[in-house]
Scaffold this motif. Sequence first.
Motif, short mmCIF file in Angstrom:
data_model
loop_
_atom_site.label_atom_id
_atom_site.label_comp_id
_atom_site.label_asym_id
_atom_site.label_seq_id
_atom_site.Cartn_x
_atom_site.Cartn_y
_atom_site.Cartn_z
N LEU A 110 0.88 -12.74 -66.32
CA LEU A 110 2.20 -12.35 -65.81
C LEU A 110 3.26 -12.25 -66.88
CD1 LEU A 110 2.20 -14.73 -62.70
CD2 LEU A 110 1.66 -12.29 -62.72
N GLY A 111 2.97 -12.72 -68.09
CA GLY A 111 3.94 -12.65 -69.17
C GLY A 111 4.79 -13.90 -69.25
N ASP A 112 5.58 -13.96 -70.30
CA ASP A 112 6.38 -15.15 -70.57
C ASP A 112 7.74 -15.01 -69.90
OD1 ASP A 112 7.24 -17.52 -71.52
OD2 ASP A 112 7.47 -16.87 -73.61
N GLY A 113 7.76 -15.14 -68.58
CA GLY A 113 9.00 -15.00 -67.83
C GLY A 113 9.01 -15.87 -66.61
N TYR A 114 9.98 -15.60 -65.73
CA TYR A 114 10.15 -16.51 -64.59
C TYR A 114 9.04 -16.40 -63.55
CZ TYR A 114 12.71 -12.34 -62.93
OH TYR A 114 13.08 -11.06 -62.60
N TRP A 115 8.27 -15.27 -63.53
CA TRP A 115 7.17 -15.21 -62.55
C TRP A 115 6.04 -16.17 -62.93
CZ3 TRP A 115 8.42 -13.55 -58.11
CH2 TRP A 115 9.38 -12.54 -57.97
N PHE A 202 -12.86 -6.48 -64.89
CA PHE A 202 -11.76 -5.87 -64.14
C PHE A 202 -10.38 -6.08 -64.75
CE2 PHE A 202 -15.12 -6.59 -60.96
CZ PHE A 202 -15.30 -5.28 -60.53
N VAL A 203 -10.24 -7.06 -65.62
CA VAL A 203 -8.93 -7.30 -66.23
C VAL A 203 -8.93 -6.86 -67.69
CG1 VAL A 203 -7.17 -9.03 -66.78
CG2 VAL A 203 -8.45 -9.20 -64.64
N PHE A 204 -9.87 -7.41 -68.46
CA PHE A 204 -9.89 -7.07 -69.88
C PHE A 204 -10.28 -5.61 -70.10
CE2 PHE A 204 -11.73 -6.88 -74.15
CZ PHE A 204 -10.68 -7.41 -74.88
N HIS A 205 -11.36 -5.17 -69.43
CA HIS A 205 -11.80 -3.78 -69.58
C HIS A 205 -11.18 -2.84 -68.56
CE1 HIS A 205 -14.94 -5.43 -72.24
NE2 HIS A 205 -15.00 -4.21 -72.74
N ARG A 206 -10.48 -3.39 -67.57
CA ARG A 206 -9.75 -2.60 -66.57
C ARG A 206 -10.63 -1.55 -65.88
NH1 ARG A 206 -4.08 -3.15 -67.74
NH2 ARG A 206 -3.81 -4.35 -69.66
N LEU A 207 -11.86 -1.92 -65.61
CA LEU A 207 -12.77 -0.98 -64.97
C LEU A 207 -12.58 -0.99 -63.46
CD1 LEU A 207 -16.04 -1.74 -66.96
CD2 LEU A 207 -14.41 0.12 -67.35
N LYS A 208 -12.82 0.13 -62.84
CA LYS A 208 -12.84 0.24 -61.38
C LYS A 208 -14.29 0.25 -60.93
CE LYS A 208 -8.42 0.39 -61.23
NZ LYS A 208 -7.66 -0.74 -60.69
N MET A 209 -14.49 0.16 -59.64
CA MET A 209 -15.85 -0.02 -59.13
C MET A 209 -16.79 1.08 -59.60
SD MET A 209 -16.38 -2.80 -57.52
CE MET A 209 -17.91 -2.43 -56.69
N LYS A 210 -16.37 2.33 -59.50
CA LYS A 210 -17.30 3.41 -59.84
C LYS A 210 -17.46 3.60 -61.35
CE LYS A 210 -14.16 7.40 -59.66
NZ LYS A 210 -13.91 8.67 -58.97
N GLN A 211 -16.64 2.85 -62.14
CA GLN A 211 -16.74 2.96 -63.58
C GLN A 211 -17.67 1.92 -64.20
OE1 GLN A 211 -12.58 2.38 -64.42
NE2 GLN A 211 -12.19 4.58 -64.64
N ILE A 212 -18.08 0.94 -63.39
CA ILE A 212 -18.80 -0.20 -63.96
C ILE A 212 -20.15 0.22 -64.54
CG2 ILE A 212 -19.90 -2.42 -63.45
CD1 ILE A 212 -17.68 -2.90 -61.41
N LEU A 387 0.20 -6.35 -70.62
CA LEU A 387 -0.13 -7.13 -69.43
C LEU A 387 -1.05 -6.36 -68.51
CD1 LEU A 387 3.35 -8.63 -68.54
CD2 LEU A 387 1.47 -9.72 -69.75
N PRO A 388 -1.90 -7.06 -67.76
CA PRO A 388 -2.74 -6.38 -66.77
C PRO A 388 -1.88 -5.78 -65.66
CG PRO A 388 -3.50 -8.62 -67.19
CD PRO A 388 -2.16 -8.50 -67.80
N SER A 389 -2.40 -4.79 -65.00
CA SER A 389 -1.70 -4.19 -63.87
C SER A 389 -1.78 -5.11 -62.66
CB SER A 389 -2.32 -2.84 -63.53
OG SER A 389 -3.62 -3.04 -63.00
#
Length: 836
Positions: A110-115, A202-212, A387-389
């Motif tokens: 989430l980053g270095d913030g209030y969230w 899914f986070v580091f490589h940001r792959l979607k299901m059909k891309q795996i 940051l991840p989406s």
Amino acid sequence: MIAELVSSALGLALYLNTLSADFCYDDSRAIKTNQDLLPETPWTHIFYNDFWGTLLTHSGSHKSYRPLCTLSFRLNHAIGGLNPWSYHLVNVLLHAAVTGLFTSFSKILLGDGYWTFMAGLMFASHPIHTEAVAGIVGRADVGASLFFLLSLLCYIKHCSTRGYSARTWGWFLGTGLCAGCSMLWKEQGVTVLAVSAVYDVFVFHRLKMKQILPAIYKRKNLSLFLSISLLTFWGTSLLGARLYWMGNKPPSFSNSDNPAADSDSLLARTLTFFYLPTKNLWLLLCPDTLSFDWSMDAVPLLKTVCDWRNLHTVAFYIGLLFLAYYGLKSPSVERECSEKFVTNGKQNANGHSCHSDVEYRNSEIKPSFASKVENGIKNNASQRIQLPSTENIVVLSLSLLIIPFVPATNLFFYVGFVIAERVLYIPSMGFCLLITVGARALYVKVQKRFLKSLIFYATATLIVFYGLKTAIRNGDWQNEEMLYRSGIKVNPAKAWGNLGNVLKSQSKISEAESAYRNALYYRSNMADMLYNLGLLLQENSRFAEALHYYKLAIGSRPTLASAYLNTGIILMNQGKTEEARRTFLKCSEISDENLKDPHAHKSSVTSCLYNLGKLYHEQGHYEDALSVYKEAIQKMPRQFAPQSLYNMMGEAYMRLSKLPEAEHWYMESLRSKTDHIPAHLTYGKLLALTGRKSEAEKFFLKAIELDPTKGNCYMHYGQFLLEEARLIEAAEMAKKAAELDSTEFDVVFNAAHMLRQASLNEAAEKYYDLAAKLRPNYPAALMNLGAILHLNGRLQKAETNYLRALRLKPDDVITQSNLRKLWNIMEKQGLKTSKT
């Protein structure tokens, strides 16, 4: 760093008031009666026994293999004994450490913030953690979470250094070791390896299901394939070793532990098991009603499709599928570089291939550049910290929520609970992340400042409410009585039963009896409650009622050895020796197979054999008594205190005139418990018999020193003095014994004998009279009272007592002879007798 410290401080502060709490709930078996915590038990036993101290391969074992947690309890015990304060302190400190690590993990997402700060505070204050932190046995969940997060953070480091640093495999090794430690704190810790795989894909490589699948076959993703393969291998190895170590058998549980698992209806099992995750999620979202125990009928079975709770189940799974689809769907518009991203004029193919969604342009984290120096060579392919989406975080949050909870779903094997709040400690991390990232996504998407403020303050308000609920719930965990009273509305049968135990320990007998009866009102076949009520009645001399409830307990659970034991003791005291003998024998034949607490069972069986031996001993069957005592020694568990058993062995050998054997067992009794008073007395008698008078006197005096208030000690010493013709001293000991134990017939009766032999007939009369009052239907007491009255010239009273004795035992020759002599004297004195 500030967010981590503040979150940890809140987690620490919220639970500080639990430090004064007692041991509660099931702390007793895990700590107070667990032999693995004692210094005399080899510490290696921890690695062969389950969490409760039962051999892991035993058929009745819970199969909860948590040696690192048990080891921490042992260290606690070594430092502070059974003082609960230190145990609670360790739990609270662990929770603060986990909160800090979770906040650090949230910062990566989430980053270095209030969230990030919000996520950390939500985890620190969530009420579902109260059982895990305030209940000492919850340390298993908190400790597992600590290593769970360490393992996950190590893997994140592995991913970020993979491909350009030799240290990457050091981080992977840390991942594996921490995952193993997490599993050795609690079984579900091993699921961190699956969560790590989700992060990588899914986070580091940001792959979607059909891309795996295509990504795996691409040469550039060979490192991804290798890492996932190693995670799978290590996870399989840990699970295989765990299964082998527990004997390749799952645990067995009773109907009350998990009623759905015991149901004959496939429909009821299916509907209930699908509904339970819904109930668990509701406890995370709205922890208004919490309970120390959710077994039995706390969550009634769903038996038909018409049950309205099925609507909750449907809504839950629809929502879950929607979130999964949102996180895993392929992007509707191809991002400008779906597989490659160019920074500083060079391709970045390390997996961080796409920029985040447009919303993150407003994120607290600003783009930055970094260059790496590895082995003295500068890496010019600088990476943009990104940051991840939202979709990425949703997928990871769902995996963190669901995967650690899977072992509790009854999907692969039945578990020993319906709902357990402490099991939600790790899944709550995913929940907190999911709520936070959802609030952040709404905050970014709305345009009006008012709505942004509303979302922010609504999230903050939720955290405040969670904190207040945690503080209130901590109050319930301050002591057992408050804890059990708080659980009455959820699980009345279990709560009333446990409350009865607490009230009994407080000597509130009538309230305790009422609590036991309330428990049985809700569930009439609870063997433990039937037994506890019987025990309460027995201790208050309501023996007929006690026998009734013991028989009901045995009927409900035929393997309940403690009920047989107490039934036999009551029958023996009532003079029903044959019935008592059969009860003790039946108890001794009960196997400990599939019993939850084999140690307690073996203790009860040993006690049954001990009492059976005493029964034979009192009947003069000394050989039979010895045979039973030897069987008891073979069957007794490690925690059984054997001094009384060894002493009775010595007594039996003494009666058989086998003095060397008797001396051996008396010495064994004293070795097992150096301050065992009966062994001092019996060994003193043996020493006197074998001519070692001075040694004998030392043992008698030592017994008196150990307990100066015990009249029996003075009585035995008095008999020794009497045999030594030290009549005045013997008389003093006799009086002292009778004064101290004036309600104990044997002591009073023997004291009267000693006073009579010391020719102190007036004092003897006083205590014979007291003995006769204690046992008015005991012929020997009445005959001896008649004899002393006869000697003291109280002829008519003597006649009355002789006649009473003869009515109870008409064929007693001595009493008949004494009565004839008395009548002769009375006739010579012109006194009227009953025969005239």
